[in-house]
Design an enzyme around this catalytic site. Structure first.
Site, PDB file in Angstrom:
ATOM      1  CD  GLU A  94      -2.990  -1.230   2.076  1.00  0.00           C
ATOM      2  OE1 GLU A  94      -4.163  -1.451   1.763  1.00  0.00           O
ATOM      3  OE2 GLU A  94      -2.620  -1.092   3.239  1.00  0.00           O
ATOM      4  CB  CYS A 107       2.898   7.413   3.163  1.00  0.00           C
ATOM      5  SG  CYS A 107       3.318   6.229   4.420  1.00  0.00           S
ATOM      6  CB  CYS A 114       7.025  -5.021   9.070  1.00  0.00           C
ATOM      7  SG  CYS A 114       8.426  -4.295   9.957  1.00  0.00           S
ATOM      8  CB  CYS A 118       5.707  -2.748  16.482  1.00  0.00           C
ATOM      9  SG  CYS A 118       7.372  -2.242  16.016  1.00  0.00           S
ATOM     10  CB  CYS A 121       2.506  -1.937  13.825  1.00  0.00           C
ATOM     11  SG  CYS A 121       2.702  -1.694  12.054  1.00  0.00           S
ATOM     12  N   GLY A 200       6.467  -1.828   6.427  1.00  0.00           N
ATOM     13  CA  GLY A 200       7.829  -2.338   6.512  1.00  0.00           C
ATOM     14  C   GLY A 200       8.834  -1.399   7.139  1.00  0.00           C
ATOM     15  CD  GLU A 201      12.958  -0.164  10.175  1.00  0.00           C
ATOM     16  OE1 GLU A 201      12.137   0.231  10.988  1.00  0.00           O
ATOM     17  OE2 GLU A 201      13.806   0.596   9.662  1.00  0.00           O
ATOM     18  CB  SER A 232       9.607   6.519   9.612  1.00  0.00           C
ATOM     19  OG  SER A 232       9.129   6.117  10.881  1.00  0.00           O
ATOM     20  CB  SER A 254       9.098   4.226  15.553  1.00  0.00           C
ATOM     21  OG  SER A 254       8.696   4.696  14.288  1.00  0.00           O
ATOM     22  CG  HIS A 256       6.400   3.704  19.613  1.00  0.00           C
ATOM     23  ND1 HIS A 256       5.642   4.695  19.025  1.00  0.00           N
ATOM     24  CD2 HIS A 256       6.953   3.007  18.591  1.00  0.00           C
ATOM     25  CE1 HIS A 256       5.723   4.585  17.711  1.00  0.00           C
ATOM     26  NE2 HIS A 256       6.523   3.576  17.424  1.00  0.00           N
ATOM     27  CB  CYS A 374       0.116   6.122  11.609  1.00  0.00           C
ATOM     28  SG  CYS A 374       1.170   7.345  10.952  1.00  0.00           S
TER      29      CYS A 374
HETATM   30  N1  SAH Z   1       8.754   0.747  10.131  1.00  0.00           N
HETATM   31  C1  SAH Z   1       8.935   2.127  10.265  1.00  0.00           C
HETATM   32  C2  SAH Z   1       8.022   2.953   9.381  1.00  0.00           C
HETATM   33  C3  SAH Z   1       6.589   2.492   9.211  1.00  0.00           C
HETATM   34  S1  SAH Z   1       5.476   2.717  10.513  1.00  0.00           S
HETATM   35  C4  SAH Z   1       8.783   2.560  11.692  1.00  0.00           C
HETATM   36  O1  SAH Z   1       8.320   1.774  12.516  1.00  0.00           O
HETATM   37  O2  SAH Z   1       9.165   3.689  11.989  1.00  0.00           O
HETATM   38  C5  SAH Z   1       5.191   4.490  10.524  1.00  0.00           C
HETATM   39  C6  SAH Z   1       4.808   5.021  11.919  1.00  0.00           C
HETATM   40  O3  SAH Z   1       3.499   4.545  12.316  1.00  0.00           O
HETATM   41  C7  SAH Z   1       5.761   4.539  12.996  1.00  0.00           C
HETATM   42  O4  SAH Z   1       6.107   5.584  13.872  1.00  0.00           O
HETATM   43  C8  SAH Z   1       4.930   3.507  13.713  1.00  0.00           C
HETATM   44  O5  SAH Z   1       5.390   3.282  15.006  1.00  0.00           O
HETATM   45  C9  SAH Z   1       3.556   4.112  13.658  1.00  0.00           C
HETATM   46  N2  SAH Z   1       2.486   3.155  13.913  1.00  0.00           N
HETATM   47  C10 SAH Z   1       2.499   1.824  13.709  1.00  0.00           C
HETATM   48  N3  SAH Z   1       1.316   1.279  14.083  1.00  0.00           N
HETATM   49  C11 SAH Z   1       0.546   2.295  14.503  1.00  0.00           C
HETATM   50  C12 SAH Z   1      -0.806   2.374  14.961  1.00  0.00           C
HETATM   51  N4  SAH Z   1      -1.580   1.300  15.049  1.00  0.00           N
HETATM   52  N5  SAH Z   1      -1.283   3.588  15.296  1.00  0.00           N
HETATM   53  C13 SAH Z   1      -0.515   4.690  15.181  1.00  0.00           C
HETATM   54  N6  SAH Z   1       0.746   4.682  14.733  1.00  0.00           N
HETATM   55  C14 SAH Z   1       1.284   3.499  14.403  1.00  0.00           C
HETATM   56 FE1  SF4 Z   2       7.347  -2.725  11.252  1.00  0.00          FE
HETATM   57 FE2  SF4 Z   2       7.249  -0.089  11.703  1.00  0.00          FE
HETATM   58 FE3  SF4 Z   2       5.044  -1.617  11.990  1.00  0.00          FE
HETATM   59 FE4  SF4 Z   2       7.044  -1.857  13.742  1.00  0.00          FE
HETATM   60  S1  SF4 Z   2       5.765  -0.032  13.393  1.00  0.00           S
HETATM   61  S2  SF4 Z   2       5.945  -3.547  12.770  1.00  0.00           S
HETATM   62  S3  SF4 Z   2       8.817  -1.534  12.427  1.00  0.00           S
HETATM   63  S4  SF4 Z   2       6.131  -1.216  10.101  1.00  0.00           S
END
Ligand code: SAH
Ligand code: SF4
Length: 391
Positions: A94, A107, A114, A118, A121, A200-201, A232, A254, A256, A374
């Site tokens: 996406e 984006c 990924c 996390c 996510c 993804g990362e 990111s 990221s 958190h 996000c």
């Molecule tokens: N993998 C990378 C980039 C993709 S995620 C990373 O983790 O940084 C982009 C952002 O969305 C990150 O800051 C991530 O922590 C945040 N994110 C992931 N799941 C989320 C959710 N359910 N609600 C809000 N933000 C979220």
């Molecule tokens: Fe992967 Fe980023 Fe989602 Fe964590 S927040 S699972 S690193 S996409």
């Protein structure tokens, strides 16, 4: 499928020049090809009339063209737009476009799923299939630009029936990342900013990310400034260090959580690269960064990381680094079992940070009615990790 045309899309200027050299061609031809493809949006090599026919034929043999497929295309009430692009093997990634008055942010996704997993996510919950190639990353930009311009000239883009369930991921417009229209005129283009915040990362797909960044910055391709391109990361420390040397674009980390105990649970990668190492790496990155701060993303999850003493702990952690904190209201998805912090709690949390002298913004949720916010992006992932198979 995005197809082999993506191989050409994925060639940065230095790579294409090397290829042309190997063919005994003048390297300025590489510049012309990049302009045709990325600036004029052509995929038809025959249209590149300033290239000699034998060279066009050679390019066509080396980079055969196929039609890219868009599986679905959704527009949210706030005009956020989300595409699901087919990448083969039953997978789809996406890409989200967030239009704002003075900029358009795309984006992009660097991976199918990924592996960081996390707990909050949706992409992480999907598991992992594979890294995207640089061509598949740039194809998202190329296709989005072409679709936004309503440009039907490039090779036909077949709009496949949305036969797959739409679960998309989302990005919330980040006021933090770019606030002013700059004199470079980028704000007049449909895509003025690119953020690696999709599925993804990016720093676990380093080489392809680097090649794609090179094309995004290249004057003969997308010509974006380093400030307008953001990577990111969940904190892949050695790769943050490499990015600082290879291509220091804007960095968002990221975080958190402000202690290892909680971060270990939210971002499993923290067990490998704990907070102290991450902070050191961020500090070093600042010497190369195009901005004088690092953005720290902090997803606000009710009762997990949103207490005021946790805000104080965060302020203390960030007291010695030039930072901006971006609070992201948690975006729920099925099976997460987590809840978004209340708006008043997010505000109180932000006030504690402000009182401690930390710059902070609250990210505006965009496109959540089409699951484009996000952490909501899920795409279509044929999961290959043991973890999911066992589950
Ligand atoms: N993998 C990378 C980039 C993709 S995620 C990373 O983790 O940084 C982009 C952002 O969305 C990150 O800051 C991530 O922590 C945040 N994110 C992931 N799941 C989320 C959710 N359910 N609600 C809000 N933000 C979220
Ligand atoms: Fe992967 Fe980023 Fe989602 Fe964590 S927040 S699972 S690193 S996409």
């Amino acid at each position: 499928m995005l197809g082999e045309f993506t191989q050409l899309l994925g060639c940065s200027e230095p790579s294409l020049k090397r290829q042309f050299e190997a063919w005994g061609q003048k390297t300025f031809r590489a510049k012309q090809v990049l302009q045709w493809v990325h600036q004029r949006g052509h995929s038809d090599l025959n249209a590149m009339t300033d290239l000699a026919k034998p060279l066009r034929e050679r390019l066509a043999t080396h980079f055969p063209l196929t039609d890219p497929v868009v599986i679905s295309d959704h527009v949210a009430a706030d005009f956020t737009r989300k595409w699901l692009f087919e990448v083969g093997g039953g997978n789809g990634v996406e890409t989200v476009f967030i239009p704002e008055r003075r900029r358009g942010t795309l984006c992009v996704s660097p991976q199918v799923g990924c592996a960081v997993a996390c707990s909050f996510c949706s992409t992480g919950a999907q598991g992992f299939n594979r890294n995207l190639t640089s061509g598949e990353i740039i194809a998202q930009v190329w296709l989005a630009r072409s679709l936004l311009l309503g440009d039907t000239k490039p090779s036909p883009i077949r709009l496949a029936q949305a036969t797959l369930p739409d679960s998309g991921q989302a990005f919330d417009a980040d006021e933090e990342l770019e606030t002013s229209a700059e004199a470079d005129g980028s704000h007049t283009r449909p895509i003025s900013n690119v953020v690696f915040m999709g599925m993804g990362e990016p720093l676990q797909n380093y080489e392809a990310t680097l090649e794609a960044l090179t094309t995004l910055l290249s004057d003969h391709a997308y010509g974006l400034s380093r400030r307008r391109v953001t990577v990111s990361t969940s904190g892949v420390v050695p790769m943050i260090d490499r990015l600082a040397r290879d291509c220091p674009v804007a960095l968002a980390v990221s975080l958190h959580a402000a202690n290892d105990d909680l971060r270990d649970r939210l971002v499993p990668l923290n067990r490998k690269y704990p907070i102290a190492e991450l902070m050191k790496s961020c500090q070093d990155y600042l010497q190369h960064a195009p901005r004088d701060f690092i953005t720290f993303e902090y997803t606000m999850i009710k009762g997990v990381n949103d207490q005021l003493d946790q805000a104080k702990e965060l302020a203390s952690l960030l007291s010695s680094i030039s930072s901006k904190v971006n609070l992201i209201p948690f975006n729920p998805f099925p099976s997460s079992g987590l809840q978004r912090s209340d708006a008043t709690q997010i505000r109180r949390f932000s006030e504690v940070l402000l009182q401690q002298g930390i710059r902070v913004t609250i990210r505006k949720t965009r496109g959540d009615d089409i699951d484009a916010a996000c952490g909501q992006l899920a795409g279509e992932v044929v999961n290959l990790t043991k973890r999911r198979k066992q589950a």
